[in-house]
Design an enzyme around this catalytic site. Structure first.
Site, PDB file in Angstrom:
ATOM      1  CG  HIS A   1      45.886 -21.975  75.117  1.00  0.00           C
ATOM      2  ND1 HIS A   1      45.674 -21.657  73.805  1.00  0.00           N
ATOM      3  CD2 HIS A   1      44.940 -21.327  75.837  1.00  0.00           C
ATOM      4  CE1 HIS A   1      44.655 -20.813  73.733  1.00  0.00           C
ATOM      5  NE2 HIS A   1      44.185 -20.597  74.949  1.00  0.00           N
TER       6      HIS A   1
ATOM      7  CG  HIS B   1      36.228 -23.542  76.376  1.00  0.00           C
ATOM      8  ND1 HIS B   1      37.179 -22.565  76.400  1.00  0.00           N
ATOM      9  CD2 HIS B   1      35.173 -23.023  75.685  1.00  0.00           C
ATOM     10  CE1 HIS B   1      36.723 -21.503  75.746  1.00  0.00           C
ATOM     11  NE2 HIS B   1      35.516 -21.740  75.308  1.00  0.00           N
TER      12      HIS B   1
ATOM     13  CG  ASP C   1      40.766 -21.400  82.725  1.00  0.00           C
ATOM     14  OD1 ASP C   1      40.815 -22.021  81.655  1.00  0.00           O
ATOM     15  OD2 ASP C   1      39.961 -20.472  82.941  1.00  0.00           O
TER      16      ASP C   1
HETATM   17  C1  SDX Z   1      40.613 -22.101  77.842  1.00  0.00           C
HETATM   18  O1  SDX Z   1      41.036 -21.696  73.025  1.00  0.00           O
HETATM   19  C2  SDX Z   1      41.049 -20.765  73.885  1.00  0.00           C
HETATM   20  O2  SDX Z   1      41.477 -19.652  73.621  1.00  0.00           O
HETATM   21  C3  SDX Z   1      40.488 -21.183  75.244  1.00  0.00           C
HETATM   22  C4  SDX Z   1      40.686 -20.151  76.336  1.00  0.00           C
HETATM   23  C5  SDX Z   1      39.867 -18.911  76.081  1.00  0.00           C
HETATM   24  O3  SDX Z   1      40.245 -17.848  76.578  1.00  0.00           O
HETATM   25  O4  SDX Z   1      38.775 -19.049  75.464  1.00  0.00           O
HETATM   26  O5  SDX Z   1      42.051 -19.804  76.420  1.00  0.00           O
HETATM   27  C6  SDX Z   1      40.234 -20.690  77.670  1.00  0.00           C
HETATM   28  O6  SDX Z   1      39.839 -22.960  77.516  1.00  0.00           O
HETATM   29  C7  SDX Z   1      41.971 -22.440  78.373  1.00  0.00           C
HETATM   30  C8  SDX Z   1      42.207 -23.982  78.438  1.00  0.00           C
HETATM   31  C9  SDX Z   1      41.512 -24.507  79.706  1.00  0.00           C
HETATM   32  N1  SDX Z   1      41.554 -25.977  79.743  1.00  0.00           N
HETATM   33  C10 SDX Z   1      42.364 -26.624  80.587  1.00  0.00           C
HETATM   34  O7  SDX Z   1      43.127 -26.081  81.372  1.00  0.00           O
HETATM   35  C11 SDX Z   1      42.196 -28.144  80.535  1.00  0.00           C
HETATM   36  C12 SDX Z   1      43.570 -28.829  80.515  1.00  0.00           C
HETATM   37  N2  SDX Z   1      44.235 -28.519  79.253  1.00  0.00           N
HETATM   38  C13 SDX Z   1      44.235 -29.555  78.225  1.00  0.00           C
HETATM   39  O8  SDX Z   1      43.037 -30.284  78.182  1.00  0.00           O
HETATM   40  C14 SDX Z   1      44.791 -29.071  76.899  1.00  0.00           C
HETATM   41  O9  SDX Z   1      45.945 -28.383  77.162  1.00  0.00           O
HETATM   42  C15 SDX Z   1      43.916 -28.229  75.984  1.00  0.00           C
HETATM   43  C16 SDX Z   1      42.636 -28.914  75.679  1.00  0.00           C
HETATM   44  C17 SDX Z   1      43.657 -26.890  76.588  1.00  0.00           C
HETATM   45  C18 SDX Z   1      44.675 -28.017  74.693  1.00  0.00           C
HETATM   46  O10 SDX Z   1      44.959 -29.245  74.215  1.00  0.00           O
HETATM   47  P1  SDX Z   1      45.514 -29.474  72.727  1.00  0.00           P
HETATM   48  O11 SDX Z   1      46.174 -28.282  72.182  1.00  0.00           O
HETATM   49  O12 SDX Z   1      44.424 -30.089  71.934  1.00  0.00           O
HETATM   50  O13 SDX Z   1      46.684 -30.461  72.949  1.00  0.00           O
HETATM   51  P2  SDX Z   1      46.497 -31.960  73.317  1.00  0.00           P
HETATM   52  O14 SDX Z   1      45.333 -32.164  74.249  1.00  0.00           O
HETATM   53  O15 SDX Z   1      46.517 -32.734  72.054  1.00  0.00           O
HETATM   54  O16 SDX Z   1      47.819 -32.216  74.166  1.00  0.00           O
HETATM   55  C19 SDX Z   1      49.061 -32.464  73.518  1.00  0.00           C
HETATM   56  C20 SDX Z   1      49.817 -33.340  74.505  1.00  0.00           C
HETATM   57  C21 SDX Z   1      49.026 -34.582  74.895  1.00  0.00           C
HETATM   58  O17 SDX Z   1      49.946 -35.569  75.261  1.00  0.00           O
HETATM   59  P3  SDX Z   1      50.101 -36.862  74.284  1.00  0.00           P
HETATM   60  O18 SDX Z   1      48.730 -37.494  74.198  1.00  0.00           O
HETATM   61  O19 SDX Z   1      50.584 -36.301  72.942  1.00  0.00           O
HETATM   62  O20 SDX Z   1      51.130 -37.718  74.982  1.00  0.00           O
HETATM   63  O21 SDX Z   1      50.017 -32.615  75.725  1.00  0.00           O
HETATM   64  C22 SDX Z   1      49.329 -33.272  76.778  1.00  0.00           C
HETATM   65  C23 SDX Z   1      48.297 -34.173  76.137  1.00  0.00           C
HETATM   66  O22 SDX Z   1      48.017 -35.255  76.988  1.00  0.00           O
HETATM   67  N3  SDX Z   1      48.649 -32.242  77.565  1.00  0.00           N
HETATM   68  C24 SDX Z   1      48.441 -32.347  78.867  1.00  0.00           C
HETATM   69  C25 SDX Z   1      47.782 -31.159  79.222  1.00  0.00           C
HETATM   70  N4  SDX Z   1      47.614 -30.379  78.131  1.00  0.00           N
HETATM   71  C26 SDX Z   1      48.149 -31.077  77.109  1.00  0.00           C
HETATM   72  N5  SDX Z   1      48.730 -33.309  79.742  1.00  0.00           N
HETATM   73  C27 SDX Z   1      48.353 -33.094  81.023  1.00  0.00           C
HETATM   74  N6  SDX Z   1      47.723 -31.980  81.445  1.00  0.00           N
HETATM   75  C28 SDX Z   1      47.426 -30.991  80.577  1.00  0.00           C
HETATM   76  N7  SDX Z   1      46.804 -29.889  80.998  1.00  0.00           N
END
Ligand code: SDX
Length: 385
Positions: free
Chosen positions: A267, A228, A318
């Site tokens: 996201h 996050h 970010d």
């Molecule tokens: C913020 O919610 C908000 O509005 C938050 C925010 C705000 O303003 O408050 O926007 C701020 O928190 C932005 C997000 C910051 N976090 C990151 O940058 C961390 C990296 N991102 C990931 O951890 C991920 O994208 C999430 C947690 C942000 C969202 O994940 P989801 O929607 O739960 O999706 P998921 O983790 O289930 O991913 C789906 C697939 C997975 O692959 P499989 O397991 O299905 O093979 O996509 C892949 C994930 O591994 N994936 C990524 C990835 N994001 C998703 N793989 C590598 N790197 C990534 N960044």
């Protein structure tokens, strides 16, 4: 209850209504009380947007002047809060300083408010509390960075508006207008984003009729996590690991082979790109030009095009904000506290909205532990008796 009824991470669950912001992945847009965030970021001060989030409309001149006067009155870091921050180990994460400072501010403000039954406060009390946290957080964040650098604190200046004063207290010198503008835009973009994890945390705490400070401190804990708010800090660690644009390909090969999450991408709601990124990227571009750092732009663009090309996962806010804060001169560890200083406006708006809804947040769970069993025939551990 079947597995299909369970929504892990509450993904896709509409938990309640809110009038504060609308995140629309279909149109890739974000509205704060109906205004597109892009318009607000390019025309308003962060003070005016804070007023909008709390009150539902942009302020008129008199209302903005009143908010600015109150914000100036609470910019100073109280001595006891500074002393509390000084008790936090220098090698603790700065979010622990922020949590400590806000806990003490809340405890002092709520002291003597009688029983636990009346801590949630009235709307006007919570508006005043919101403005005070908005006003003092820059001093908390700036003091933390200067303390870690072994620098003396810098007192706020009343002749500077919020963004310029925040930079003044952090760096001890006036920033150029282009830097102040980029920073102001980032604070507006970070201010609010509907039911993200930290905001929903705050709403859960407010839903028990607990106090605004407890809800904000809980939100700080949620924001600290790298999935996050901690992601903007993590983006810089990735940039440091890669070093330069030429190394992106090999680095990404290894990172993806290790199934690493690439911070700053992806996201939960936006699946075709975060609506805030173009505005923050434009601010980053002005800073790249101002500080003459084309190397940063090259690394940023190469990593984005490589990762989007390979995984079809787009940058979130970010990703541009990390390098922007780095160019301005904030320590990487200061990035998430900056997020707190911005998001405290959205959190407090949601806390007041939740307090007004009077609805306790308490979802169900599906039990998957052992079947019912009984202790007859069970021989207790004699030592335990
Ligand atoms: C913020 O919610 C908000 O509005 C938050 C925010 C705000 O303003 O408050 O926007 C701020 O928190 C932005 C997000 C910051 N976090 C990151 O940058 C961390 C990296 N991102 C990931 O951890 C991920 O994208 C999430 C947690 C942000 C969202 O994940 P989801 O929607 O739960 O999706 P998921 O983790 O289930 O991913 C789906 C697939 C997975 O692959 P499989 O397991 O299905 O093979 O996509 C892949 C994930 O591994 N994936 C990524 C990835 N994001 C998703 N793989 C590598 N790197 C990534 N960044």
């Amino acid at each position: 209850m079947t597995d299909t009824d369970i929504k892990k991470g509450l993904a896709g669950v509409v938990a309640d209504t809110t009038a504060i912001s609308k995140v629309n992945p279909e149109t890739n847009s974000l509205l704060y009380r109906g205004y597109p965030v892009q318009e607000l970021a390019s025309t308003q001060s962060f003070e005016a947007v804070a007023y909008l989030l709390w009150n539902g409309d942009l302020p008129d001149e008199t209302q903005l002047a009143q908010l600015r006067a109150t914000e100036r009155a609470y910019r100073h870091l109280p001595a006891e809060v500074r002393a509390a921050i000084d008790l936090v180990p220098l090698d603790a994460h700065p979010m622990d300083e922020v949590r400590t400072a806000l806990s003490l501010i809340g405890a002092k403000d709520l002291a003597g408010t009688g029983s636990v039954l009346d801590v949630s406060g009235s709307t006007e009390e919570n508006l005043a509390r919101s403005v005070r946290l908005f006003a003092v957080l820059p001093a908390i964040v700036a003091y933390g960075q200067r303390r870690r650098r072994g620098q003396q604190p810098v007192e706020p200046r009343d002749d500077l508006d919020y963004a310029a004063n925040f930079l003044w207290m952090t760096f001890g010198e006036e920033s150029d207008a282009v830097v102040v503008d980029a920073f102001n835009r980032s604070m507006i973009l970070y201010a609010e984003h509907s039911f993200n994890a930290s905001t929903f945390t705050a709403r859960v705490i407010a839903s028990t009729l607990s106090d605004l400070y407890s809800a904000v401190v809980g939100a700080v804990g949620a924001l600290k996590g790298p999935l996050h708010g901690g992601a903007n800090e993590a983006v810089l660690h990735i940039f440091d690991e890669i070093g330069s644009a030429e190394n992106v390909g090999p680095w990404l090969d290894e990172a993806l082979a290790q199934k690493r999450k690439i911070m700053g991408f992806g996201h939960r709601v936006y699946k075709r790109g975060d609506s805030r990124v173009p505005t923050m990227k434009a601010a980053l571009d002005t800073l790249v030009e101002h500080y003459d750092r084309p190397d940063v732009a090259a690394l940023y663009d190469t990593l984005e095009s490589e990762f989007v090309g390979r995984k079809g996962i787009y940058p979130n806010l970010d990703y541009p904000s990390g390098p922007a804060y780095n160019l301005i001169g904030f320590d990487t560890l200061t990035f998430t506290p900056l997020f707190v200083a911005a998001r405290v406006t959205g959190w407090t708006a949601h806390i007041m909205e939740q307090l007004g809804s009077n609805a306790l947040i308490r979802p169900l769970s599906a039990y998957n532990g052992p079947d019912e069993r009984h202790i007859d025939g069970y021989v207790p551990d004699a030592a335990a008796l």
